[in-house]
Design an enzyme around this catalytic site. Sequence first.
Site, PDB file in Angstrom:
ATOM      1  N   PRO A  46       0.849  -1.200   0.000  1.00 54.13           N
ATOM      2  CA  PRO A  46       0.000   0.000   0.000  1.00 54.13           C
ATOM      3  C   PRO A  46       0.879   1.242   0.000  1.00 54.13           C
ATOM      4  O   PRO A  46       1.741   1.391   0.866  1.00 54.13           O
ATOM      5  CB  PRO A  46      -0.785  -0.136   1.315  1.00 54.13           C
ATOM      6  CG  PRO A  46       0.070  -1.003   2.186  1.00 54.13           C
ATOM      7  CD  PRO A  46       0.828  -1.914   1.285  1.00 54.13           C
ATOM      8  N   GLN A  87      -6.260  -1.628   3.075  1.00 52.17           N
ATOM      9  CA  GLN A  87      -5.549  -1.312   4.317  1.00 52.17           C
ATOM     10  C   GLN A  87      -6.206  -0.132   5.031  1.00 52.17           C
ATOM     11  O   GLN A  87      -6.422   0.929   4.449  1.00 52.17           O
ATOM     12  CB  GLN A  87      -4.081  -0.974   4.068  1.00 52.17           C
ATOM     13  CG  GLN A  87      -3.330  -0.851   5.391  1.00 52.17           C
ATOM     14  CD  GLN A  87      -1.898  -0.399   5.254  1.00 52.17           C
ATOM     15  OE1 GLN A  87      -1.634   0.780   5.031  1.00 52.17           O
ATOM     16  NE2 GLN A  87      -0.957  -1.326   5.403  1.00 52.17           N
ATOM     17  N   CYS A 147       2.793   2.783   9.839  1.00 54.05           N
ATOM     18  CA  CYS A 147       2.979   4.159   9.373  1.00 54.05           C
ATOM     19  C   CYS A 147       3.516   5.032  10.499  1.00 54.05           C
ATOM     20  O   CYS A 147       2.936   5.104  11.583  1.00 54.05           O
ATOM     21  CB  CYS A 147       1.667   4.732   8.855  1.00 54.05           C
ATOM     22  SG  CYS A 147       1.837   6.428   8.231  1.00 54.05           S
ATOM     23  N   LYS A 169       0.209  -5.082   8.915  1.00 52.66           N
ATOM     24  CA  LYS A 169       1.537  -4.704   8.424  1.00 52.66           C
ATOM     25  C   LYS A 169       2.250  -3.965   9.542  1.00 52.66           C
ATOM     26  O   LYS A 169       1.726  -2.971  10.058  1.00 52.66           O
ATOM     27  CB  LYS A 169       1.445  -3.835   7.177  1.00 52.66           C
ATOM     28  CG  LYS A 169       2.800  -3.575   6.504  1.00 52.66           C
ATOM     29  CD  LYS A 169       2.607  -2.926   5.137  1.00 52.66           C
ATOM     30  CE  LYS A 169       3.928  -2.863   4.368  1.00 52.66           C
ATOM     31  NZ  LYS A 169       4.854  -1.841   4.899  1.00 52.66           N
ATOM     32  N   ASN A 178       9.063  -7.617   3.566  1.00 51.24           N
ATOM     33  CA  ASN A 178       9.031  -6.333   2.859  1.00 51.24           C
ATOM     34  C   ASN A 178      10.283  -5.540   3.234  1.00 51.24           C
ATOM     35  O   ASN A 178      10.741  -5.614   4.366  1.00 51.24           O
ATOM     36  CB  ASN A 178       7.757  -5.577   3.251  1.00 51.24           C
ATOM     37  CG  ASN A 178       7.643  -4.185   2.643  1.00 51.24           C
ATOM     38  OD1 ASN A 178       7.286  -3.237   3.321  1.00 51.24           O
ATOM     39  ND2 ASN A 178       7.937  -4.050   1.369  1.00 51.24           N
ATOM     40  N   GLY A 179      10.829  -4.813   2.281  1.00 52.64           N
ATOM     41  CA  GLY A 179      11.959  -3.949   2.578  1.00 52.64           C
ATOM     42  C   GLY A 179      13.182  -4.258   1.749  1.00 52.64           C
ATOM     43  O   GLY A 179      13.680  -5.388   1.748  1.00 52.64           O
ATOM     44  N   ASP A 180      13.660  -3.260   0.990  1.00 51.58           N
ATOM     45  CA  ASP A 180      14.891  -3.361   0.195  1.00 51.58           C
ATOM     46  C   ASP A 180      14.805  -4.362  -0.946  1.00 51.58           C
ATOM     47  O   ASP A 180      15.814  -4.934  -1.354  1.00 51.58           O
ATOM     48  CB  ASP A 180      16.097  -3.697   1.085  1.00 51.58           C
ATOM     49  CG  ASP A 180      16.464  -2.566   2.037  1.00 51.58           C
ATOM     50  OD1 ASP A 180      15.920  -1.457   1.879  1.00 51.58           O
ATOM     51  OD2 ASP A 180      17.292  -2.792   2.938  1.00 51.58           O
ATOM     52  N   GLY A 222       7.092  -2.356  -2.906  1.00 52.52           N
ATOM     53  CA  GLY A 222       6.459  -1.047  -2.915  1.00 52.52           C
ATOM     54  C   GLY A 222       7.088  -0.105  -3.922  1.00 52.52           C
ATOM     55  O   GLY A 222       6.737  -0.097  -5.105  1.00 52.52           O
ATOM     56  N   ARG A 223       8.062   0.672  -3.469  1.00 52.12           N
ATOM     57  CA  ARG A 223       8.625   1.737  -4.305  1.00 52.12           C
ATOM     58  C   ARG A 223       9.211   1.225  -5.618  1.00 52.12           C
ATOM     59  O   ARG A 223       9.116   1.900  -6.649  1.00 52.12           O
ATOM     60  CB  ARG A 223       9.683   2.505  -3.507  1.00 52.12           C
ATOM     61  CG  ARG A 223       9.109   3.341  -2.365  1.00 52.12           C
ATOM     62  CD  ARG A 223      10.211   3.897  -1.472  1.00 52.12           C
ATOM     63  NE  ARG A 223      10.905   2.822  -0.755  1.00 52.12           N
ATOM     64  CZ  ARG A 223      12.092   2.960  -0.173  1.00 52.12           C
ATOM     65  NH1 ARG A 223      12.722   4.126  -0.247  1.00 52.12           N
ATOM     66  NH2 ARG A 223      12.649   1.955   0.469  1.00 52.12           N
TER      67      ARG A 223
END
Length: 316
Positions: free
Chosen positions: A16, A70, A100, A139, A200-202, A224-225
């Site tokens: 998200p 979400q 968040c 999350k 999630n992450g990197d 994500g990004r």
Amino acid sequence: MHIGSIILSHPTVLAPLAGITDLPFRLVVKRLGCGMVCSEMISANGLVRGSQKTRAMLDTVAEEFPLSIQLFGADPAVMADAAAQAAACGAAVIDINFGCSVKKVVKTGAGAALMREPQRARAILRTVRMAVAAPVTIKIRSGWDASGDQALEIARIAEEEGVDGLCVHPRTATQGFSGKADWQLITRIKKALHIPVIGNGDIVGADDALSMMEQTRCDAVMVGRAAMGNPWIFGQIHRRLRAEPIIPVSLSDRQDLMIAYVRAVCGYRGESHGCRMLRSRLGWFSRGMRNGAAFREAIRHLETEAQAIDLIRSVL
């Protein structure tokens, strides 16, 4: 992979992303093979108060199934009401944000603030679980320090309260997207739980996803990004998981996707509003291209759908 009763065709999930993962973008990603797409983070308070702008964020179509919606909020009753609304609008999965760390969210007691209030977190999870039949996920981040102890505590509470899966972004609340994600925390949480764990992450490329799954034994990966400029990453991950070579994205494939995205955004938002959004969004797909800089300059004053399509064909 299963999340409750929902079967994912592939072990990949679109994260998200506020202001980004709306219906047109989710459809782009879904058509490229993503196992599950997620909405932007949606305010439970906004839904319960009847905000039409917030309600519109629940828009979905059958093609993007299974959609994860979400929600964020701090009041158990409000969260339960919002979850019921989301489920009624077609959400296949209800996801609750515990990660968040934006100040305006945290100061309301929502998002990452809940990782410091395990009893409130438990109350929210319990009421939401009772309010909907759909699978529920959360999350989380590492917490407010690097130990990961808060993440492990919240993860265990989630499993105890009947949550069907969780996603771990192993950065602290104060890190934002800086520094390096601690994949070891994903491993730690995976070993402690019996429900599915999404890492999630990197994850910048397909090889990163493969490495995360091998190192942490997570059940799926969330991107994500990296998906903003390369929505093909999901198909690339699937190929790497099958030990197949990654097929380069051709210029014509990129142009076709961009044109389809322009038409989808303008159709959904209206041409005027859609073109204002596309002034920045179209640039995502041109990163690394030979004429990418010239294209991003050309779309700064985009006014019409036809103009956008012409620029895609003539500048790139």
